[in-house]
Design an enzyme around this catalytic site. Sequence first.
Site, PDB file in Angstrom:
ATOM      1  N   TYR A  47      61.628  17.032 -34.838  1.00 19.58           N
ATOM      2  CA  TYR A  47      60.783  16.501 -35.916  1.00 19.58           C
ATOM      3  C   TYR A  47      60.018  17.651 -36.551  1.00 19.58           C
ATOM      4  CZ  TYR A  47      60.711  11.535 -36.749  1.00 19.58           C
ATOM      5  OH  TYR A  47      61.017  10.282 -37.191  1.00 19.58           O
ATOM      6  N   GLU A  49      57.881  17.166 -39.779  1.00 21.63           N
ATOM      7  CA  GLU A  49      57.194  16.725 -41.021  1.00 21.63           C
ATOM      8  C   GLU A  49      56.296  17.831 -41.543  1.00 21.63           C
ATOM      9  OE1 GLU A  49      55.170  13.016 -40.421  1.00 21.63           O
ATOM     10  OE2 GLU A  49      57.051  11.932 -40.150  1.00 21.63           O
ATOM     11  N   ASP A 193      69.949  17.107 -63.613  1.00 22.52           N
ATOM     12  CA  ASP A 193      70.623  16.778 -62.357  1.00 22.52           C
ATOM     13  C   ASP A 193      71.951  17.531 -62.380  1.00 22.52           C
ATOM     14  OD1 ASP A 193      72.142  15.700 -60.341  1.00 22.52           O
ATOM     15  OD2 ASP A 193      71.516  13.631 -60.696  1.00 22.52           O
ATOM     16  N   THR A 219      72.768  17.695 -55.487  1.00 19.95           N
ATOM     17  CA  THR A 219      73.263  17.501 -54.133  1.00 19.95           C
ATOM     18  C   THR A 219      73.734  18.869 -53.664  1.00 19.95           C
ATOM     19  OG1 THR A 219      75.390  16.880 -55.063  1.00 19.95           O
ATOM     20  CG2 THR A 219      73.975  15.086 -54.323  1.00 19.95           C
ATOM     21  N   LYS A 222      78.783  19.004 -53.100  1.00 18.02           N
ATOM     22  CA  LYS A 222      79.920  18.843 -54.032  1.00 18.02           C
ATOM     23  C   LYS A 222      80.516  20.234 -54.272  1.00 18.02           C
ATOM     24  CE  LYS A 222      78.227  14.572 -56.130  1.00 18.02           C
ATOM     25  NZ  LYS A 222      76.801  14.359 -55.873  1.00 18.02           N
ATOM     26  N   ARG A 228      75.853  17.539 -46.495  1.00 18.81           N
ATOM     27  CA  ARG A 228      75.488  16.441 -47.395  1.00 18.81           C
ATOM     28  C   ARG A 228      73.975  16.413 -47.512  1.00 18.81           C
ATOM     29  NH1 ARG A 228      79.888  13.608 -48.332  1.00 18.81           N
ATOM     30  NH2 ARG A 228      78.806  12.276 -49.792  1.00 18.81           N
TER      31      ARG A 228
HETATM   32  N1  DSN Z   1      78.732   9.249 -56.210  1.00 20.08           N
HETATM   33  C1  DSN Z   1      78.749  10.651 -56.589  1.00 20.08           C
HETATM   34  C2  DSN Z   1      79.971  10.973 -57.357  1.00 20.08           C
HETATM   35  O1  DSN Z   1      81.022  10.681 -56.845  1.00 20.08           O
HETATM   36  O2  DSN Z   1      79.919  11.546 -58.431  1.00 20.08           O
HETATM   37  C3  DSN Z   1      77.571  10.996 -57.317  1.00 20.08           C
HETATM   38  O3  DSN Z   1      76.458  10.760 -56.509  1.00 20.08           O
END
Ligand code: DSN
Length: 409
Positions: A47, A49, A193, A219, A222, A228
């Site tokens: 933990y 925080e 984003d 994110t 990707k 993730r």
């Molecule tokens: N769901 C994702 C995508 O496949 O683009 C985006 O969060």
Amino acid sequence: MKLNEIIKQSLNDELNRQQNHIELIASENYVSEAVLIANGSIFTNKYAEGYPNRRYYGGCKFVDQVETLGIETAKKLFEAEHVNIQPHSGSQANAAAYKAFLKPNDKVLAMDLKAGGHLTHGFELNFSGEIYNFEFYGVNKDTYYIDFEEVRKKALEFKPNLILAGASAYSREIDFVKFRKIADEVGAYLMVDMAHIAGLVAAKAHPNPCLVADVVTTTTHKTLRGARGGMILCKAKYAKKVDSAVFPGTQGGPLEHLIAGKTQALIEASDQSFVDYANQVIKNAKALCEVLIENDIFVLTNGTDNHLINFEVKSKFNITGKQAEAILESIGIVCNKELLPFDTESSVNTSGLRVGSAAMTTRGFKENEFKEVGRIIVDALNQNKDLEVLKNEVKNLCDKFPIYENIKY
Ligand code: DSN
């Protein structure tokens, strides 16, 4: 304790599935074995925080070291003044960014989900659409590029508190400077984003939104190819309000094992080999795109500048996106149906598909392999070739590019 048999079997089945399929989901990738080790590490037990050197728990010396390394690596990589690496996901990153810059019912101008935006960009069934007052811009009906005339017109009329750029299904370079100018004209914050393109931005293969936006969310799994999770990057003057919006605003304890996985990926993305990877991702998407266009498939914007291609299947093959996705999956190619801008089908059926090159580029595919994949897609959707033959072709390609040779559960 031994790993539960069902979990063990499922992990091995998933390993086989990932090895024996061509992965074209634009938001997916194969992380390095080092990222997998970090993700599954003993930081799971901790933990923490708070933030490095100001935690609400003891024993944080080592997680502090890693989280600090992640923050500093991300700052350098993205030329960002401040980074928060704690968001558990892209949605959490967006929730915290909104909370930092907006009050409930404040106005946001964002890309329509139907035009390629994201659920957290104001979809009515999402928290974002419930809490904030969203208005949407789309793409031009002829070119399918972002319609900046519409963005500016709507911004002037709607007077948003925040303009949001970035998408989940847009294949062209996004002109963040144009967004900045419009935001300045109406006195709005600019949020970007960059979830889909973060890896390309890291490699300087796409303009960097951190140089012009007030706040950038992403994110980390990707094109950036990490654990993730999510991340927020912002100007130094917003550091405090962004950090407070993440913790305690929207999250409790950070997931330090995944922060270790993100940090490892950020270090990997700082290497020249990642720059080569990102440029190959784009070359591969262009190669696949060429084959689709040569076969008279309607590709939105007539090409791509990034890792992603949206194309229409309904008029060419007389099937829906849902049916196309199923046919391709039956021969071992995984992608997703996509509701296209101005689509006349429902979001369940759709008229199109979205594919991406990030994952298979990690496996070593180059332009020739992507051209072969394009030809297999066309043959499969034309339904004039034995699907078993195409399935074997997919399997042969997969066998040539193995994944995770050292992993077995
Ligand atoms: N769901 C994702 C995508 O496949 O683009 C985006 O969060």
